[in-house]
Design a protein around this motif. Sequence first.
Motif, mmCIF file in Angstrom:
data_model
loop_
_atom_site.group_PDB
_atom_site.id
_atom_site.type_symbol
_atom_site.label_atom_id
_atom_site.label_comp_id
_atom_site.label_asym_id
_atom_site.label_seq_id
_atom_site.Cartn_x
_atom_site.Cartn_y
_atom_site.Cartn_z
ATOM 1 N N MET A 180 -2.255 2.506 -5.131
ATOM 2 C CA MET A 180 -2.201 3.864 -4.970
ATOM 3 C C MET A 180 -3.597 4.449 -4.386
ATOM 4 S SD MET A 180 1.115 4.325 -5.486
ATOM 5 C CE MET A 180 0.815 6.230 -5.243
ATOM 6 N N GLY A 181 -3.992 5.171 -3.499
ATOM 7 C CA GLY A 181 -5.028 5.685 -3.189
ATOM 8 C C GLY A 181 -5.607 6.846 -4.044
ATOM 9 N N SER A 182 -6.728 7.065 -3.840
ATOM 10 C CA SER A 182 -7.559 7.994 -4.588
ATOM 11 C C SER A 182 -7.183 9.744 -4.208
ATOM 12 C CB SER A 182 -9.151 7.918 -4.307
ATOM 13 O OG SER A 182 -9.569 8.515 -2.861
ATOM 14 N N GLU A 183 -7.423 10.624 -4.773
ATOM 15 C CA GLU A 183 -6.754 11.874 -4.442
ATOM 16 C C GLU A 183 -7.746 12.562 -3.262
ATOM 17 O OE1 GLU A 183 -7.864 11.062 -7.299
ATOM 18 O OE2 GLU A 183 -6.673 11.664 -9.019
ATOM 19 N N ASP A 184 -8.763 12.046 -2.997
ATOM 20 C CA ASP A 184 -9.379 12.643 -1.757
ATOM 21 C C ASP A 184 -9.532 11.728 -0.454
ATOM 22 O OD1 ASP A 184 -11.030 10.884 -2.877
ATOM 23 O OD2 ASP A 184 -12.975 12.291 -2.342
ATOM 24 N N LYS A 185 -9.660 10.545 -0.808
ATOM 25 C CA LYS A 185 -10.012 9.580 0.503
ATOM 26 C C LYS A 185 -8.620 8.628 0.538
ATOM 27 C CE LYS A 185 -14.796 9.550 0.414
ATOM 28 N NZ LYS A 185 -15.602 9.220 -0.716
ATOM 29 N N GLY A 186 -7.826 8.607 -0.451
ATOM 30 C CA GLY A 186 -6.738 7.506 -0.031
ATOM 31 C C GLY A 186 -7.237 5.960 -0.434
ATOM 32 N N ILE A 187 -6.614 5.082 -0.014
ATOM 33 C CA ILE A 187 -6.788 3.759 -0.175
ATOM 34 C C ILE A 187 -7.980 3.448 0.867
ATOM 35 C CG2 ILE A 187 -5.958 1.199 -0.055
ATOM 36 C CD1 ILE A 187 -3.445 2.190 -0.626
ATOM 37 N N ALA A 214 0.911 -1.135 -0.113
ATOM 38 C CA ALA A 214 -0.071 -0.070 -0.025
ATOM 39 C C ALA A 214 0.955 1.370 -0.056
ATOM 40 C CB ALA A 214 -0.890 0.000 1.235
ATOM 41 N N ALA A 215 0.331 1.998 -0.942
ATOM 42 C CA ALA A 215 1.019 3.382 -0.966
ATOM 43 C C ALA A 215 0.434 4.560 0.114
ATOM 44 C CB ALA A 215 1.238 4.040 -2.161
ATOM 45 N N THR A 216 0.822 4.698 1.377
ATOM 46 C CA THR A 216 0.060 5.502 2.059
ATOM 47 C C THR A 216 0.854 6.389 2.948
ATOM 48 O OG1 THR A 216 -1.564 5.597 3.937
ATOM 49 C CG2 THR A 216 -0.271 3.375 3.794
ATOM 50 N N GLU A 217 0.335 7.582 3.221
ATOM 51 C CA GLU A 217 1.230 8.704 3.954
ATOM 52 C C GLU A 217 0.933 8.346 5.494
ATOM 53 O OE1 GLU A 217 -1.217 9.049 1.915
ATOM 54 O OE2 GLU A 217 -2.849 10.559 2.552
ATOM 55 N N LYS A 218 -0.040 7.519 5.676
ATOM 56 C CA LYS A 218 -0.583 7.168 6.993
ATOM 57 C C LYS A 218 0.300 6.081 7.802
ATOM 58 C CE LYS A 218 -5.223 8.553 6.258
ATOM 59 N NZ LYS A 218 -6.018 8.020 4.813
ATOM 60 N N GLY A 219 1.316 5.540 7.208
ATOM 61 C CA GLY A 219 2.024 4.671 7.692
ATOM 62 C C GLY A 219 3.318 5.243 8.348
ATOM 63 N N TRP A 231 2.878 -1.395 4.304
ATOM 64 C CA TRP A 231 2.458 0.233 4.064
ATOM 65 C C TRP A 231 3.701 0.792 3.877
ATOM 66 C CZ3 TRP A 231 -1.738 2.091 7.853
ATOM 67 C CH2 TRP A 231 -2.958 1.250 7.990
ATOM 68 N N MET A 232 3.840 1.465 2.621
ATOM 69 C CA MET A 232 4.890 1.970 2.154
ATOM 70 C C MET A 232 4.692 3.696 2.301
ATOM 71 S SD MET A 232 6.867 -0.068 1.438
ATOM 72 C CE MET A 232 6.861 -1.956 0.729
ATOM 73 N N THR A 233 5.661 4.247 3.086
ATOM 74 C CA THR A 233 5.341 5.812 3.434
ATOM 75 C C THR A 233 6.509 6.517 3.044
ATOM 76 O OG1 THR A 233 3.758 5.585 5.090
ATOM 77 C CG2 THR A 233 4.769 7.497 5.007
ATOM 78 N N ILE A 234 6.328 7.410 2.136
ATOM 79 C CA ILE A 234 7.330 8.613 1.740
ATOM 80 C C ILE A 234 7.291 9.839 2.690
ATOM 81 C CG2 ILE A 234 8.206 9.905 -0.084
ATOM 82 C CD1 ILE A 234 6.231 8.371 -2.099
ATOM 83 N N PRO A 235 8.374 9.853 3.222
ATOM 84 C CA PRO A 235 8.427 10.876 4.464
ATOM 85 C C PRO A 235 7.950 12.148 3.844
ATOM 86 C CG PRO A 235 10.397 9.874 4.126
ATOM 87 C CD PRO A 235 9.769 9.462 3.083
ATOM 88 N N GLN A 284 0.234 17.644 3.946
ATOM 89 C CA GLN A 284 0.016 16.003 4.485
ATOM 90 C C GLN A 284 0.419 14.839 3.557
ATOM 91 O OE1 GLN A 284 -1.712 15.664 7.792
ATOM 92 N NE2 GLN A 284 -0.875 17.652 7.903
ATOM 93 N N SER A 285 0.174 15.198 2.289
ATOM 94 C CA SER A 285 0.473 14.208 1.322
ATOM 95 C C SER A 285 1.179 14.674 0.069
ATOM 96 C CB SER A 285 -0.866 13.454 1.100
ATOM 97 O OG SER A 285 -1.832 14.187 0.546
ATOM 98 N N LEU A 286 1.625 13.685 -0.855
ATOM 99 C CA LEU A 286 2.185 14.403 -2.076
ATOM 100 C C LEU A 286 0.903 13.940 -3.137
ATOM 101 C CD1 LEU A 286 5.348 12.077 -1.966
ATOM 102 C CD2 LEU A 286 5.379 14.442 -2.322
ATOM 103 N N ASN A 287 1.248 14.636 -4.107
ATOM 104 C CA ASN A 287 0.148 14.256 -5.238
ATOM 105 C C ASN A 287 0.329 12.585 -5.601
ATOM 106 O OD1 ASN A 287 0.454 13.554 -8.491
ATOM 107 N ND2 ASN A 287 -1.230 15.062 -8.143
ATOM 108 N N VAL A 288 -0.995 11.987 -6.065
ATOM 109 C CA VAL A 288 -0.724 10.344 -6.291
ATOM 110 C C VAL A 288 0.201 10.029 -7.232
ATOM 111 C CG1 VAL A 288 -2.899 10.633 -7.688
ATOM 112 C CG2 VAL A 288 -2.204 8.430 -6.508
ATOM 113 N N SER A 289 0.327 11.007 -8.085
ATOM 114 C CA SER A 289 1.248 10.348 -9.537
ATOM 115 C C SER A 289 2.642 10.904 -8.934
ATOM 116 C CB SER A 289 0.941 11.347 -10.725
ATOM 117 O OG SER A 289 1.221 12.716 -10.684
#
Length: 249
Positions: A197-204, A175-180, A215-219, A225-230
């Motif tokens: 990859m999750g949706s622009e508004d709600k994520g996965i 999972a690509a998630t900023e929540k991890g 769960w993979m998180t990019i610091p 709070q988050s990067l653009n999904v692309s």
Amino acid sequence: MVDKSEIIFGVRAVIEAVEAGKEIDKILVKKDIQSDLSKELFTALRGKMVPVQRVPVERLNRVTRKNHQGVIAYVSAVTYQKVEDLVPFLYEQGKNPFFVMLDGVTDVRNFGAIARTCECGGVDAVVIPMKGSVSVNADAVKTSAGALHTLPVCREQSLNTTIKYLKDSGFRILAATEKGDYNYTQGDYTGPICLIMGSEDKGISAENLSLCDEWMTIPILGNIQSLNVSVAAGVLIYEAVKQRTPDKE
Ligand SMILES: C[S@@+](CC[C@H](N)C(=O)[O-])C[C@H]1O[C@@H](n2cnc3c(N)ncnc32)[C@H](O)[C@@H]1O
């Protein structure tokens, strides 16, 4: 704006397209449609897994001023594939499959950009859900720089079921998630993987997230709070490229 050449309107024309097996992204039908011909359309659609949306007639009028008779179909710019056909095929070819799943990405430009990165990074297929997602229209193909002409796109009824199928087929689900709290560089991207990859508004969705193996998180060092999904997809796909093709680094 959707390229108008992808639109078929009029009940008879849409029935013919469905019966000819054309790949249809969705059909918009006037809310209170009742003609005999429209009943014929619903019969033709039986078992076809084409999303049908009942909408006010004004919405149809905004799409075309021509006589649509309450029915408009959006024809896909690509032929969708099925995960259950592609996975055995890739294994038979001796491949180590790498899929990217988009859980409800709705922005066509994000979709095109991700498809472009997938193609460059050797991803074997992009998986999207039947509902609540972008579909492959002319804008998506253009933004993808043509990647969508060659990159297989699988459109599935239920991503949850597809994830379970992939797990049973030996895939690890990332999972690509900023929540991890797990830095993405520590993850293992070797072997058969599906990166979600999750949706622009709600994520996965929580349901899909719970099935993921890692769960993979990019610091994030700034305040957003988050990067653009692309952009996030680019970082993670290229971490996978680095681990999967070490001799090319
Ligand atoms: C704009 S973000 C979604 C933000 C959304 N508000 C949420 O609550 O998840 C879109 C997607 O990009 C990916 N993404 C964004 N930032 C990320 C990060 N720092 N690490 C990993 N993935 C990230 C995730 O897949 C996320 O679901």
